[in-house]
Design an enzyme around this catalytic site. Structure first.
Site, PDB file in Angstrom:
ATOM      1  N   ARG A  70       6.029  -4.257   3.221  1.00  0.00           N
ATOM      2  CA  ARG A  70       4.582  -3.612   3.709  1.00  0.00           C
ATOM      3  C   ARG A  70       3.125  -3.848   3.439  1.00  0.00           C
ATOM      4  O   ARG A  70       3.626  -3.193   2.046  1.00  0.00           O
ATOM      5  CB  ARG A  70       5.222  -2.782   4.195  1.00  0.00           C
ATOM      6  CG  ARG A  70       4.320  -2.033   5.386  1.00  0.00           C
ATOM      7  CD  ARG A  70       5.068  -1.038   6.066  1.00  0.00           C
ATOM      8  NE  ARG A  70       4.293   0.365   5.173  1.00  0.00           N
ATOM      9  CZ  ARG A  70       4.926   0.775   4.648  1.00  0.00           C
ATOM     10  NH1 ARG A  70       5.972   1.106   5.261  1.00  0.00           N
ATOM     11  NH2 ARG A  70       4.438   1.831   4.009  1.00  0.00           N
TER      12      ARG A  70
ATOM     13  N   GLU B  22      -1.789  -0.768  -0.625  1.00  0.00           N
ATOM     14  CA  GLU B  22      -0.512  -1.401  -1.649  1.00  0.00           C
ATOM     15  C   GLU B  22      -0.171  -1.856  -0.796  1.00  0.00           C
ATOM     16  O   GLU B  22      -0.028  -1.872   0.398  1.00  0.00           O
ATOM     17  CB  GLU B  22      -0.393  -0.176  -2.425  1.00  0.00           C
ATOM     18  CG  GLU B  22       0.709   0.457  -1.303  1.00  0.00           C
ATOM     19  CD  GLU B  22       2.414   0.881  -1.957  1.00  0.00           C
ATOM     20  OE1 GLU B  22       2.876   0.907  -2.975  1.00  0.00           O
ATOM     21  OE2 GLU B  22       2.602   2.025  -1.278  1.00  0.00           O
TER      22      GLU B  22
ATOM     23  N   ASN C 292       3.744  -3.309  -0.262  1.00  0.00           N
ATOM     24  CA  ASN C 292       5.399  -2.484  -1.058  1.00  0.00           C
ATOM     25  C   ASN C 292       5.862  -3.869  -0.887  1.00  0.00           C
ATOM     26  O   ASN C 292       6.062  -4.594  -0.221  1.00  0.00           O
ATOM     27  CB  ASN C 292       5.642  -1.818  -0.311  1.00  0.00           C
ATOM     28  CG  ASN C 292       5.016  -0.132   0.041  1.00  0.00           C
ATOM     29  OD1 ASN C 292       5.239   1.264  -0.605  1.00  0.00           O
ATOM     30  ND2 ASN C 292       3.970  -0.914   1.151  1.00  0.00           N
TER      31      ASN C 292
ATOM     32  N   SER D 187       9.825   0.377   3.631  1.00  0.00           N
ATOM     33  CA  SER D 187      10.243   1.258   5.047  1.00  0.00           C
ATOM     34  C   SER D 187       9.338   1.777   6.754  1.00  0.00           C
ATOM     35  O   SER D 187       8.775   1.215   6.320  1.00  0.00           O
ATOM     36  CB  SER D 187      10.278   3.168   4.804  1.00  0.00           C
ATOM     37  OG  SER D 187       9.665   3.739   4.256  1.00  0.00           O
TER      38      SER D 187
ATOM     39  N   LYS E 278       1.450  -0.851  -9.230  1.00  0.00           N
ATOM     40  CA  LYS E 278       0.276  -0.970  -8.847  1.00  0.00           C
ATOM     41  C   LYS E 278      -0.798  -2.050 -10.062  1.00  0.00           C
ATOM     42  O   LYS E 278      -1.868  -2.097 -10.242  1.00  0.00           O
ATOM     43  CB  LYS E 278      -0.042   0.830  -9.107  1.00  0.00           C
ATOM     44  CG  LYS E 278       0.450   1.848  -8.329  1.00  0.00           C
ATOM     45  CD  LYS E 278       0.246   2.095  -7.236  1.00  0.00           C
ATOM     46  CE  LYS E 278       1.093   2.747  -5.936  1.00  0.00           C
ATOM     47  NZ  LYS E 278       1.998   2.633  -5.724  1.00  0.00           N
TER      48      LYS E 278
ATOM     49  N   LYS F 160      -3.423   6.672 -10.236  1.00  0.00           N
ATOM     50  CA  LYS F 160      -2.507   6.120  -9.958  1.00  0.00           C
ATOM     51  C   LYS F 160      -1.437   5.784 -11.045  1.00  0.00           C
ATOM     52  O   LYS F 160      -1.928   4.514 -11.725  1.00  0.00           O
ATOM     53  CB  LYS F 160      -2.721   5.035  -8.998  1.00  0.00           C
ATOM     54  CG  LYS F 160      -3.235   4.856  -7.470  1.00  0.00           C
ATOM     55  CD  LYS F 160      -3.114   4.310  -6.653  1.00  0.00           C
ATOM     56  CE  LYS F 160      -3.901   4.454  -5.547  1.00  0.00           C
ATOM     57  NZ  LYS F 160      -3.607   3.301  -3.678  1.00  0.00           N
TER      58      LYS F 160
ATOM     59  N   GLU G 288       6.352   4.899  -7.275  1.00  0.00           N
ATOM     60  CA  GLU G 288       6.438   4.786  -6.065  1.00  0.00           C
ATOM     61  C   GLU G 288       7.010   5.703  -5.234  1.00  0.00           C
ATOM     62  O   GLU G 288       7.441   6.209  -5.162  1.00  0.00           O
ATOM     63  CB  GLU G 288       7.698   3.620  -5.938  1.00  0.00           C
ATOM     64  CG  GLU G 288       6.877   2.401  -6.013  1.00  0.00           C
ATOM     65  CD  GLU G 288       5.739   1.026  -5.760  1.00  0.00           C
ATOM     66  OE1 GLU G 288       4.824   1.616  -4.428  1.00  0.00           O
ATOM     67  OE2 GLU G 288       5.623   0.903  -6.209  1.00  0.00           O
ATOM     68  N   GLY G 289       6.629   5.578  -3.324  1.00  0.00           N
ATOM     69  CA  GLY G 289       7.224   6.903  -2.884  1.00  0.00           C
ATOM     70  C   GLY G 289       6.404   8.071  -2.785  1.00  0.00           C
ATOM     71  O   GLY G 289       6.800   8.755  -1.576  1.00  0.00           O
TER      72      GLY G 289
ATOM     73  N   ARG H 147       0.781   5.507  10.110  1.00  0.00           N
ATOM     74  CA  ARG H 147       0.855   6.297   9.744  1.00  0.00           C
ATOM     75  C   ARG H 147      -0.533   7.130   9.867  1.00  0.00           C
ATOM     76  O   ARG H 147      -1.778   7.408   9.406  1.00  0.00           O
ATOM     77  CB  ARG H 147       1.522   6.739   8.634  1.00  0.00           C
ATOM     78  CG  ARG H 147       2.226   6.298   8.212  1.00  0.00           C
ATOM     79  CD  ARG H 147       3.634   5.922   7.025  1.00  0.00           C
ATOM     80  NE  ARG H 147       2.301   5.149   5.709  1.00  0.00           N
ATOM     81  CZ  ARG H 147       2.532   5.004   4.968  1.00  0.00           C
ATOM     82  NH1 ARG H 147       3.589   5.108   3.770  1.00  0.00           N
ATOM     83  NH2 ARG H 147       1.352   3.955   4.488  1.00  0.00           N
TER      84      ARG H 147
HETATM   85  P1  ADP Z   1       2.925   5.083  -3.212  1.00  0.00           P
HETATM   86  O1  ADP Z   1       3.185   4.141  -4.214  1.00  0.00           O
HETATM   87  O2  ADP Z   1       3.422   6.348  -3.173  1.00  0.00           O
HETATM   88  O3  ADP Z   1       3.275   4.555  -1.587  1.00  0.00           O
HETATM   89  P2  ADP Z   1       0.470   4.454  -2.587  1.00  0.00           P
HETATM   90  O4  ADP Z   1      -0.597   3.818  -3.626  1.00  0.00           O
HETATM   91  O5  ADP Z   1       0.516   4.015  -0.927  1.00  0.00           O
HETATM   92  O6  ADP Z   1       1.321   4.973  -3.287  1.00  0.00           O
HETATM   93  O7  ADP Z   1      -0.456   5.714  -2.040  1.00  0.00           O
HETATM   94  C1  ADP Z   1      -0.234   7.330  -1.094  1.00  0.00           C
HETATM   95  C2  ADP Z   1      -1.195   7.399  -0.323  1.00  0.00           C
HETATM   96  O8  ADP Z   1      -2.530   8.079  -0.930  1.00  0.00           O
HETATM   97  C3  ADP Z   1      -1.754   6.137   0.564  1.00  0.00           C
HETATM   98  O9  ADP Z   1      -0.700   6.279   1.603  1.00  0.00           O
HETATM   99  C4  ADP Z   1      -2.909   7.352   0.893  1.00  0.00           C
HETATM  100  O10 ADP Z   1      -2.546   8.026   1.969  1.00  0.00           O
HETATM  101  C5  ADP Z   1      -3.674   7.505  -0.147  1.00  0.00           C
HETATM  102  N1  ADP Z   1      -4.218   6.938  -0.946  1.00  0.00           N
HETATM  103  C6  ADP Z   1      -3.845   5.800  -1.760  1.00  0.00           C
HETATM  104  N2  ADP Z   1      -4.350   4.903  -2.415  1.00  0.00           N
HETATM  105  C7  ADP Z   1      -5.707   5.320  -2.171  1.00  0.00           C
HETATM  106  C8  ADP Z   1      -7.061   5.138  -1.957  1.00  0.00           C
HETATM  107  N3  ADP Z   1      -7.837   3.928  -2.487  1.00  0.00           N
HETATM  108  N4  ADP Z   1      -7.726   5.962  -1.165  1.00  0.00           N
HETATM  109  C9  ADP Z   1      -7.985   6.812  -0.308  1.00  0.00           C
HETATM  110  N5  ADP Z   1      -6.557   7.316  -0.310  1.00  0.00           N
HETATM  111  C10 ADP Z   1      -5.388   6.417  -0.498  1.00  0.00           C
HETATM  112 MG    MG Z   2       2.610   3.454  -0.279  1.00  0.00          MG
END
Ligand code: ADP
Ligand code: MG
Length: 422
Positions: free
Chosen positions: A76, A92, A94, A99, A257, A311, A315-316, A398
């Site tokens: 995803r 990102e 996945n 999920s 990441k 970051k 994940e998660g 979402r």
């Molecule tokens: P995870 O692997 O924990 O899901 P993500 O990279 O998807 O990590 O980040 C988790 C959440 O943080 C995302 O669903 C988003 O809502 C927010 N987020 C992540 N990166 C950014 C960004 N560059 N700008 C704004 N919000 C972000």
């Molecule tokens: Mg995510």
């Protein structure tokens, strides 16, 4: 639960996201083989024990020259629509435990159904809710992989958390897999796999007396999933077997990441793609991504932390760092000259346009300003050189209140949503 404004923008992006997701998948096979060997020596391994252990398993597979003829990826790719540029930027990709295939389809149906009932009063038309096929396409991909394994008595095994909170999403997918394709599935935690599993001399994975054709990971991506050596033994056991892993260890690592940040460096995409147009399209959806070796960016993030997200390799949901804590952590790590810098990446913070939304949680409706994140599901299945499936499969929307930094439905920050075309 459905934002009424701003959705046209989201959908314009949705279509663009589809082809991005397709082209992403085209180079995926090459990526999982090429890049993962590149991160073996990375500094991240030294300072991040969890990623280090995943890399150790990967190294073992390289040492034993493990072949993975059949590769299955259920991905995803998540995006946010940047308000300033009106571009979809990838949050990102996945590659493990993508999920909500089950629940997102149900939410699209729920919205269509509600609009059918109340559309007149709301001046909405249910035909404007696009169809969402992800649960059937994911089931199709799992069934096709099972078919390639070619043993009619074998099962698909879901690797699940011991206290699984997202069981019904998984269950829905398994129901479709059984009803539409006649493929049986079992659910096992990593500890159960350690206790009940074995690999026969010919590589067959047997768990609880059943032959496993496909191992589908819905756990195993977080350090919490490995409370003891037992869980690590289970992960290694599965990796050594000839069961199809969704994902294999290298495929899992490609979704970190750190790899996302490496891919954004100049001339890296060129290693995996030949077509300049494809490269340009992909690059266009990359936000700014930097390693903490970049002194200028670290300096800028200390001065203006609100423009960045820090970051770790996790994940998660719930792991990212925002605002003043970005500054504090960067200053501390710099002062200590800490190797821990290598465990993080910096990402440009994306600011989507907020729209008015109704969010329902535990039966209570809240109205608030909200921002949305669009996920495009994709499936990739290959047997040796033959690509059997390489397609976008559906979407996940979402939505969360705009004041929340983090995302993630399971992590408690966002709600499942749908798309309405305007
Ligand atoms: P995870 O692997 O924990 O899901 P993500 O990279 O998807 O990590 O980040 C988790 C959440 O943080 C995302 O669903 C988003 O809502 C927010 N987020 C992540 N990166 C950014 C960004 N560059 N700008 C704004 N919000 C972000
Ligand atoms: Mg995510």
């Amino acid at each position: 639960m459905w934002p009424r404004r701003g959705m046209g923008l989201v959908l314009a992006g949705f279509l663009r996201a589809c082809w991005r997701s397709w082209s992403m998948m085209l180079w995926f096979g090459a990526l999982s083989m090429g890049l993962s060997s590149g991160i073996k020596a990375s500094r991240t391994k030294k300072v991040d024990a969890f990623t280090g252990r995943l890399l150790d398993i990967h190294s073992k597979m390289l040492e034993m020259n493990k072949r993975e003829d059949i590769r299955l990826g259920l991905h995803r790719s998540d995006y946010m629509l940047d308000a300033e540029t009106n571009l979809l930027f990838q949050i990102e990709l996945n590659t493990i435990s993508s999920s909500f295939a089950g629940l997102s389809c149900l939410v699209s149906e729920l919205h269509r159904n509600l609009i059918n009932h109340y559309g007149k009063d709301l001046e909405l038309d249910s035909r404007r809710v696009p169809g969402n096929t992800v649960v059937s396409r994911y089931a199709e991909a799992l069934a096709k992989a099972w078919n390639e394994y070619n043993n009619s008595s074998a099962v698909v095994m879901l690797v699940v958390q011991t206290e699984e909170r997202n069981m019904y999403d998984q269950h829905w997918l398994c129901v479709v897999l059984r009803e539409m394709h006649g493929v049986a599935s079992i659910r096992k935690s990593l500890a159960e796999i350690d206790a009940e599993g074995q690999v026969l001399p010919d590589g067959t994975l047997i768990v609880g007396g059943q032959t496993v054709a496909v191992v589908y990971f819905r756990a195993g991506y977080s350090p919490n999933d490995y409370p003891s050596e037992s869980e690590w033994r289970a992960r290694l056991l599965m990796e050594q077997s000839n069961a199809i892993k969704c994902p294999s260890i290298s495929y899992h690592l490609v979704g970190t990441k750190k790899i996302q940040q490496e891919l954004a460096k100049p001339n890296v995409l060129e290693r995996f793609l030949e077509n300049e147009n494809d490269i340009a399209k992909l690059r266009k959806c990359f936000a700014g991504l930097w390693s903490l070796d970049n002194i200028d960016v670290v300096k800028s993030a200390i001065e203006r932390p609100e423009l960045y997200v820090l970051k770790p390799q996790r994940e998660g949901g719930g792991n990212n760092i925002y605002g003043d804590r970005v500054r504090e952590i960067l200053i501390r790590l710099q002062q200590e000259g800490s190797e821990e810098l290598a465990t993080y990446i910096l990402m440009q913070r994306i600011f989507p346009t907020a729209s008015c939304a109704y969010l329902v949680r535990e039966g209570i409706c809240h109205q608030d300003h909200a921002i949305s994140e669009l996920g495009i599901y994709g499936a990739y299945l290959r047997n040796k050189d033959k690509v059997i499936m390489n397609d976008q499969c559906g979407y996940l929307m979402r939505t969360k209140v705009s004041s929340s930094n983090e995302g993630g439905v399971a992590a408690g920050f966002a709600v499942l949503d749908g798309i309405y075309l305007t």
